[in-house]
Write an enzyme that holds these catalytic residues in place. Structure first.
Site, PDB file in Angstrom:
ATOM      1  N   ASP A  13     -29.946 -15.736 -16.713  1.00 14.44           N
ATOM      2  CA  ASP A  13     -30.443 -14.608 -15.938  1.00 14.44           C
ATOM      3  C   ASP A  13     -31.949 -14.813 -15.754  1.00 14.44           C
ATOM      4  O   ASP A  13     -32.573 -15.580 -16.491  1.00 14.44           O
ATOM      5  CB  ASP A  13     -30.153 -13.306 -16.698  1.00 14.44           C
ATOM      6  N   ASP A  15     -34.629 -11.931 -14.199  1.00 10.52           N
ATOM      7  CA  ASP A  15     -35.454 -10.745 -14.424  1.00 10.52           C
ATOM      8  C   ASP A  15     -35.242 -10.178 -15.824  1.00 10.52           C
ATOM      9  O   ASP A  15     -34.122  -9.809 -16.187  1.00 10.52           O
ATOM     10  CB  ASP A  15     -35.138  -9.663 -13.384  1.00 10.52           C
TER      11      ASP A  15
END
Length: 223
Positions: A13, A15
């Site tokens: 991932d 953010d």
């Protein structure tokens, strides 16, 4: 028989996990509300962590009370956040070191983010071009997190079985997506609390983490 002692790939991932951009998003959301006469809160902002951007745009339209289409909301948010990232990439502690270590171990990596490609671009420019062998962005999937499609697509692009992948996440939304795809999930909570799960291994920080050992321990938990 597949080697379960080390991951066949690590799916990242972005953010809140690789980069701490959530404060950028939150600041821009408040600016959006002020610019268009809407109302916003920190609680609403945290409800969007890890979400698909168009879904976030719909949520903002409803709860901010502004008369903009979700796609326009997303574009205005991206304008603000891209400008901030271009000025400074806020790396999470230990993230770049781990990416370098995985490269040295020849463990392929993919980026799996619900941000759009134009936001991802300045972050990729700050890394060696070989860092990620596959990139899945929110504008490249039909169903975003928490649906498994983003992680399934990343594994497919790398040519690996998702059940032999380690996903690295910071939110319930992302962890649900990775779990549903069959991945072991390293959860490093950041701005929002994350629930326990059968395939979830928790760490306080990426700094000093041994991803091979974490994957092996997570696989053992699944047996």
């Amino acid at each position: 028989m597949a080697d379960t002692r080390r991951p066949h790939a690590v799916l990242w991932d972005m953010d809140g996990t690789l980069v701490d951009t959530e404060p950028y998003w939150i600041d821009v959301e408040f600016e959006l509300a002020a610019r268009h006469g809407g109302k916003w809160s920190h609680e609403h902002a945290l409800n969007l962590v890890g979400n698909d951007l168009i879904e976030s745009g719909r949520y903002i339209r409803e709860h901010m009370g502004i008369d903009l289409e979700p796609a326009q909301i997303v574009e205005e948010l991206l304008d603000g956040v891209v400008a901030r990232v271009a000025d400074q990439v806020p790396w999470r502690p230990g993230a770049v070191d781990l990416l370098e270590d995985l490269g040295e171990q020849e463990i392929p990596c993919a980026l799996v983010t619900m941000s759009y490609r134009r936001f991802v671009a300045p972050i990729l420019e700050a890394l060696p071009s070989s860092t990620f062998e596959a990139i899945v962005t929110g504008d490249a999937v039909s169903r975003g997190k928490p649906h498994p499609e983003p992680y399934l697509k990343a594994a497919s692009l790398l040519g690996v079985d998702p059940s032999y992948c380690l996903a690295v996440e910071d939110s319930n939304t992302g962890a649900r997506s990775a779990e549903a795809a069959g991945c072991t999930v390293l959860v490093v909570p950041n701005h929002v609390p994350v629930l326990d799960g059968v395939r979830r291994v928790f760490a306080d920080s990426l700094a000093g983490a041994d991803l091979v050992e974490i994957f092996a321990s997570g696989w053992t938990m699944r047996d």
